[in-house]
Motif scaffolding. Structure first.
Motif, short mmCIF file in Angstrom:
data_model
loop_
_atom_site.label_atom_id
_atom_site.label_comp_id
_atom_site.label_asym_id
_atom_site.label_seq_id
_atom_site.Cartn_x
_atom_site.Cartn_y
_atom_site.Cartn_z
N GLN A 19 25.63 4.10 0.29
CA GLN A 19 24.95 4.11 1.59
C GLN A 19 25.09 2.75 2.39
O GLN A 19 24.96 1.72 1.68
N PRO A 20 25.06 2.68 3.58
CA PRO A 20 24.97 1.52 4.34
C PRO A 20 23.57 0.72 4.10
O PRO A 20 22.51 1.68 4.06
N ILE A 22 12.97 8.10 -4.49
CA ILE A 22 14.19 8.64 -3.75
C ILE A 22 15.24 7.46 -3.79
O ILE A 22 15.05 6.68 -3.14
N CYS A 23 16.11 7.73 -4.57
CA CYS A 23 17.10 6.39 -4.73
C CYS A 23 18.48 6.57 -4.08
O CYS A 23 19.16 7.82 -4.34
N ASP A 24 18.86 5.70 -3.30
CA ASP A 24 20.41 5.49 -2.93
C ASP A 24 20.70 4.45 -3.49
O ASP A 24 19.90 3.46 -4.07
N TYR A 25 22.20 3.99 -3.22
CA TYR A 25 22.61 2.68 -3.65
C TYR A 25 23.56 2.28 -2.52
O TYR A 25 24.20 3.00 -2.00
N SER A 28 0.91 -1.15 -0.04
CA SER A 28 0.20 -0.02 0.11
C SER A 28 0.90 1.29 -0.13
O SER A 28 0.66 2.04 0.78
N LYS A 29 1.88 1.33 -0.87
CA LYS A 29 2.73 2.51 -0.81
C LYS A 29 2.94 2.79 -2.42
O LYS A 29 2.98 1.94 -3.23
N SER A 30 3.21 4.15 -2.63
CA SER A 30 3.44 4.61 -3.99
C SER A 30 4.92 4.85 -4.06
O SER A 30 5.54 4.78 -3.26
N LEU A 31 5.08 4.62 -5.44
CA LEU A 31 6.25 4.77 -5.99
C LEU A 31 6.93 6.07 -5.77
O LEU A 31 8.10 6.25 -5.28
N LYS A 32 6.08 7.08 -5.91
CA LYS A 32 6.53 8.52 -5.74
C LYS A 32 6.75 8.64 -4.25
O LYS A 32 5.77 8.80 -3.32
N GLY A 33 7.92 9.17 -3.96
CA GLY A 33 8.15 9.54 -2.55
C GLY A 33 8.79 8.43 -1.73
O GLY A 33 9.29 8.55 -0.62
N SER A 34 8.87 6.95 -2.26
CA SER A 34 9.29 6.01 -1.74
C SER A 34 10.88 6.10 -1.81
O SER A 34 11.42 6.45 -2.80
N ARG A 35 11.42 5.54 -0.59
CA ARG A 35 12.91 5.60 -0.56
C ARG A 35 13.38 3.81 -1.02
O ARG A 35 13.06 2.98 -0.53
N ILE A 36 13.99 4.16 -2.10
CA ILE A 36 14.60 2.71 -2.91
C ILE A 36 16.25 2.78 -2.59
O ILE A 36 16.69 3.62 -2.81
N LEU A 37 16.69 1.59 -2.32
CA LEU A 37 18.01 1.33 -2.12
C LEU A 37 18.53 0.12 -2.84
O LEU A 37 17.93 -0.89 -2.91
N ILE A 38 19.43 0.64 -4.01
CA ILE A 38 19.70 -0.29 -5.11
C ILE A 38 20.92 -1.11 -4.37
O ILE A 38 21.99 -0.35 -4.24
N PHE A 40 14.27 -2.49 -0.97
CA PHE A 40 15.76 -2.90 -1.68
C PHE A 40 15.61 -3.48 -2.89
O PHE A 40 14.54 -4.23 -3.26
N LEU A 41 16.32 -2.88 -3.86
CA LEU A 41 16.30 -3.59 -5.24
C LEU A 41 17.73 -4.26 -5.33
O LEU A 41 18.69 -3.51 -5.92
N LEU A 42 17.70 -5.45 -5.49
CA LEU A 42 18.97 -6.26 -5.68
C LEU A 42 19.32 -6.15 -7.25
O LEU A 42 18.51 -7.07 -8.03
#
Length: 432
Positions: A386-387, A360-363, A320-330, A395-397
């Motif tokens: 980022q840790p 919002i993407c980090d890796y 129940s979350k939107s992609l817009k505004g979500s924090r994604i760690l690759i 998380f996107l592996l």
């Protein structure tokens, strides 16, 4: 003194290697280990300084190897092409990218030829290793060298094509043990090139022309591109059928003949497979031939990052979350596991696509602590790894480094989209 086979056999010649990247640097180390003095040329002053200190700037090339080579006092580096005049053989290892229209961009080969030609000594052997379309050596490089050097190929210059076959991080095969294809523009060029490469590489394979060598390299990577596209398409078919594509491939792989397993992923990376096929499609158009099979494979492979983004959206929607505004760690920025090579990495395209949709993407990648400059993704330069933490929505592996701890990744209880079949199938793990 003219370059001769006797001088090659006695290690009396100096080798210049232009481009100290993923191809040129290990080649330089291999020739020094064979007892040849080598001058490395690169416009990147940081690489020149690192070589001059005996340092390795690639994670897959151990510092110990660089220091051992440095101790032989046979390897030097410079950004000045004037040093070309000291070389008996010059090997060109520069990039051959595509432009925005997916057409070959030979600017680095052309610029290099124009820069070195005035300094070429009589009877120098020039070898091109950069992947390119069949005919480049004879139609582009040869006339450039002759015009700018005032020398003639076959008379006081020699020319060959010997495609690089580097596979960074491959623990079984390296520069010395990967068979080396060589094609010369004439018999003397071929014999000198075979003699030279045979001193450093265990198995050298001469072919009849430079065009054969050029096309063989393209075919090797087109073969992989087409088969990867096939399994990527199979993955798209298996998804709505609720069939595990990786189990299907493993099952097919039990056949002891007539099958070779390829594995799906989030897209193609590296300098070879995403780029090389289009060098042939471009050249084929000159002969009125449409390479539909190759172009379709390219379309499928280039579409995979968009498919992965859709799976991230599905994962977030489930919670129940939107992609817009979500924090994604690759997880994983390099194009394949256990190396620091980001060239054409699908992870970079994934960041772009996700951020275009408002994520919002980090890796996180221990092998790539900071994103450097690149041809297509300079806007990402300077970002820092980022840790792992629970402060992410997903998380996107994207790259399965062996140093990644499955237990640690799972311990954060963050939903995970796994594109590499790396993690055990559990409630939080979504395959893509």
């Amino acid at each position: 003194m003219p370059l001769t086979i006797d001088r090659i056999h006695s290690n009396e010649c100096i080798i210049g290697i232009i481009g100290m990247g993923y191809v040129g640097f290990p080649l330089a180390l291999t020739f020094v280990e064979a007892g040849f003095p080598v001058i490395g040329f690169d416009i990147d002053q940081k690489k020149v300084e690192a070589i001059s200190k005996g340092e390795s700037y690639f994670k897959h090339i151990p510092e110990s190897r660089s220091r051992e080579v440095f101790s032989k006092k046979l390897l030097s580096a410079t950004s000045s092409y004037e040093e070309i005049s000291k070389c008996d053989a010059v090997i060109i290892c520069v990039p051959t990218p595509l432009d925005h229209h997916l057409e070959p961009d030979l600017q680095y080969i052309i610029q290099t030829a124009e820069a070195i030609a005035p300094y070429l000594a009589p009877n120098t052997l020039v070898s091109l290793e950069s992947t390119t379309w069949p005919g480049t050596t004879e139609e582009v490089l040869l006339p450039l060298l002759e015009a700018k050097s005032q020398r003639r190929i076959g008379k006081d210059l020699y020319l060959c094509f010997s495609p690089e076959r580097e596979d960074p991080g491959n623990k079984k095969y390296g520069t010395k043990t990967i068979p080396k294809l060589v094609g010369g523009v004439d018999e003397e060029s071929l014999s000198l090139a075979v003699a030279l490469y045979s001193k450093a590489v265990l198995h050298v394979v001469p072919v009849s022309t430079t065009r054969v060598a050029e096309l063989a390299k393209l075919f090797e990577n087109i073969f992989r591109s087409v088969n990867i596209a096939l399994v990527n398409e199979l993955k798209l078919i298996c998804d709505p059928m609720n069939i595990d594509v990786f189990e299907v491939i493993r099952a097919a792989g039990t056949k002891p003949f007539g099958f070779m397993p390829f594995w799906p992923g989030p897209g193609l990376g590296g300098h070879c497979i995403p780029i090389d096929p289009f060098y042939l499609t471009w050249k084929a158009k000159e002969y009125g031939i449409s390479t539909r099979f190759i172009e379709l494979a390219g379309e499928i492979n280039r579409s995979m990052p968009k498919y992965v983004v859709s799976k991230v959206q599905d994962c977030l929607n489930y919670y129940s979350k939107s992609l817009k505004g979500s924090r994604i760690l690759i997880l994983g920025l390099s194009y394949k596991s256990d190396i620091d090579d980001m060239r054409e990495s699908p992870s970079l395209e994934l960041i772009h696509l996700l951020e275009k949709k408002g994520a919002i993407c980090d890796y996180h990648d221990p092998l790539v602590p900071e994103i450097g400059l690149s041809r297509e993704y300079n806007d990402l330069a300077g970002r820092i790894s980022q840790p792992l933490s629970s402060n992410y929505d997903c998380f996107l592996l994207a790259t399965a480094h062996s140093s990644f701890s499955k237990d640690e990744i799972m311990s954060y209880a963050v939903p995970i989209v796994d594109t590499r079949n790396f993690l055990p199938k559990q409630r939080l793990v979504f395959t893509a």
